[in-house]
Design an enzyme around this catalytic site. Structure first.
Site, PDB file in Angstrom:
ATOM      1  N   PHE A  86       3.046   7.116   1.248  1.00 13.72           N
ATOM      2  CA  PHE A  86       4.126   7.691   0.442  1.00 13.72           C
ATOM      3  C   PHE A  86       3.606   8.566  -0.697  1.00 13.72           C
ATOM      4  O   PHE A  86       4.360   9.307  -1.315  1.00 13.72           O
ATOM      5  CB  PHE A  86       4.980   6.570  -0.166  1.00 13.72           C
ATOM      6  N   SER A  87       2.328   8.467  -0.994  1.00 10.60           N
ATOM      7  CA  SER A  87       1.764   9.138  -2.157  1.00 10.60           C
ATOM      8  C   SER A  87       1.603  10.632  -1.922  1.00 10.60           C
ATOM      9  O   SER A  87       1.309  11.087  -0.813  1.00 10.60           O
ATOM     10  CB  SER A  87       0.397   8.519  -2.494  1.00 10.60           C
ATOM     11  N   PRO A 122       0.818  -1.217   0.000  1.00  8.64           N
ATOM     12  CA  PRO A 122       0.000   0.000   0.000  1.00  8.64           C
ATOM     13  C   PRO A 122       0.850   1.265   0.000  1.00  8.64           C
ATOM     14  O   PRO A 122       1.854   1.358   0.713  1.00  8.64           O
ATOM     15  CB  PRO A 122      -0.801  -0.122   1.299  1.00  8.64           C
ATOM     16  N   CYS A 123       0.430   2.238  -0.840  1.00 10.05           N
ATOM     17  CA  CYS A 123       1.263   3.413  -1.076  1.00 10.05           C
ATOM     18  C   CYS A 123       0.746   4.672  -0.403  1.00 10.05           C
ATOM     19  O   CYS A 123       1.336   5.742  -0.548  1.00 10.05           O
ATOM     20  CB  CYS A 123       1.374   3.659  -2.582  1.00 10.05           C
ATOM     21  N   GLN A 124      -0.355   4.593   0.363  1.00  9.92           N
ATOM     22  CA  GLN A 124      -0.974   5.813   0.872  1.00  9.92           C
ATOM     23  C   GLN A 124      -0.024   6.658   1.722  1.00  9.92           C
ATOM     24  O   GLN A 124      -0.100   7.887   1.713  1.00  9.92           O
ATOM     25  CB  GLN A 124      -2.229   5.472   1.687  1.00  9.92           C
TER      26      GLN A 124
END
Length: 300
Positions: A82-83, A78-80
Site C-alpha cells: 500500500f505504500s 505489513p504496508c509494502q
C-alpha cells in the site's frame, strides 16, 4: 492495568509507546527473527512468537498465556503493498495478512483494537482491504473509527503520515485527539530534529548502543559536502563528473535542525544526512527522531 497482544510487532515501537502509558504487552507475533530478537530484548516479560501468523492457533495462545482475556489487539500489518515507496501490487501476498489479523481478533475477542498503516491502506485497490477489515470488524460487534494523522502534529519530530483504525465494542464512535504535542510517559514532545538529537555525542564513543556510523566512501562524502542544511543534492549536470550518478533516490537529503525530519525508512544506508555533519544518521539518531528511548536496543 490493560494488557495487549501486538501482531506484526516489528521492533516493538508500538508496544514501547503503550508501555509508557501503562498498557502491558503479553504476547507479540513477529516472523522476522532480527525484529523478534529486538522485541525480546526490550520487552523481557512478553512472549514473542516468531512464526507466520497464518500458522498460529490463537485459541491455544489464550489458554496458555492469559485465560482471563485480552483488552487490546494492536499492530500494523505489513504496508509494502500500500505504500507509495513500495511496489503497490494488488496481488502482493502481504496484503492478505490483514485477513489473518481479522481472524486473530475474532478468536481473541478483545475490548479494543488498534491498527496502524500507511494512508494508502484506505485507498489503494479501491479501498478493498480497508473495506474488508471494517466490514469484518463490524460483523463481530466492533464500531470502527479511522483517521489519517501526521506524527509531527503530536510531538514527534518527523513527518510521518499514517492511518489509525480504532475499534471498540460500544455504540459511540472513538474520537481521535486534536492536534497537540503530547507527553507520552516520561517522553517529552519534540518540535524538530535539533531537539531530538540534543545531547547525543557526535561520534560513537561507546556510551550509547546503536550509535554506529557508516563508513562512507570518499565519493559519498564529497556529495554530502555539496548539500546545504535542509537541502538535496544538486542535479547531476551541476556535479563534478566523477561523482555523478543517474538516480540518487531519496538518500541524498540533509535534515534541518529547526524542522521535523522526513519519514524514516528501513535501513541506515537509506537514512537522510545529519544536519551539519557529512554522514548519514546513525541508527540511534534515527531512533531519537522516532522517539524511541535511548535504552531501546536494536538487534541484527
Amino acid at each position: 492495568m490493560f494488557n495487549s497482544i501486538d501482531l506484526f510487532s516489528g521492533a516493538g515501537g508500538l508496544s514501547c509507546g503503550l508501555a509508557q502509558e501503562g498498557i502491558r504487552s503479553l504476547v507479540a507475533v513477529e516472523i522476522n527473527k532480527d525484529f523478534a530478537e529486538t522485541y525480546m530484548r526490550n520487552h523481557k516479560k512478553c512472549l514473542v512468537i516468531t512464526e507466520d501468523i497464518g500458522n498460529i492457533n490463537f485459541s491455544e495462545v489464550l489458554r496458555n498465556i492469559h485465560p482471563e482475556g485480552i483488552d487490546l489487539v494492536c499492530g500494523g500489518p505489513p504496508c509494502q503493498g500500500f505504500s507509495n515507496m513500495g511496489d503497490k501490487l494488488a496481488g502482493d501476498h502481504r496484503n492478505s495478512l490483514v485477513n489473518h489479523y481479522l481472524r486473530a481478533i475474532k478468536v481473541i475477542s478483545p475490548k479494543f483494537v488498534l491498527i496502524e498503516n500507511v494512508p494508502g491502506f484506505k485507498t489503494k485497490y479501491n479501498g478493498r482491504y480497508f473495506k474488508e477489515l471494517v466490514s469484518g470488524l463490524n460483523g463481530i460487534g466492533f464500531n470502527v473509527s479511522s483517521s489519517i494523522i501526521n506524527a509531527t502534529d503530536y510531538g514527534v519530530p518527523q513527518i510521518r503520515k499514517r492511518i489509525l483504525i480504532a475499534a471498540f465494542k460500544q455504540k459511540d464512535a472513538f474520537k481521535f485527539p486534536s492536534k497537540e504535542k503530547i507527553t507520552c510517559g516520561n517522553l517529552e514532545p519534540k518540535e524538530n530534529v535539533g531537539e531530538a538529537l540534543a545531547n547525543l555525542p557526535l561520534n560513537d564513543d561507546g556510551s550509547l548502543t546503536n550509535h554506529s556510523i557508516l563508513n562512507h566512501s570518499d565519493v559519498v562524502i564529497r556529495r554530502y559536502r555539496l548539500i546545504v542544511e535542509g537541502g538535496k543534492l544538486p542535479p547531476p549536470e551541476e556535479l563534478p563528473k566523477d561523482i555523478r550518478r543517474k538516480n540518487f533516490g531519496n538518500t541524498y537529503q540533509r535534515l534541518h535542525r529547526e524542522r521535523p525530519a522526513t519519514t524514516m525508512v528501513p535501513g541506515n544506508n537509506a537514512f537522510p544526512i545529519h544536519p551539519y555533519l557529512d554522514r548519514s544518521l546513525t541508527p540511534r539518531e534515527a531512533a531519537r527522531i522516532q522517539t524511541f528511548p535511548d535504552e531501546h536496543h536494536f538487534s541484527g
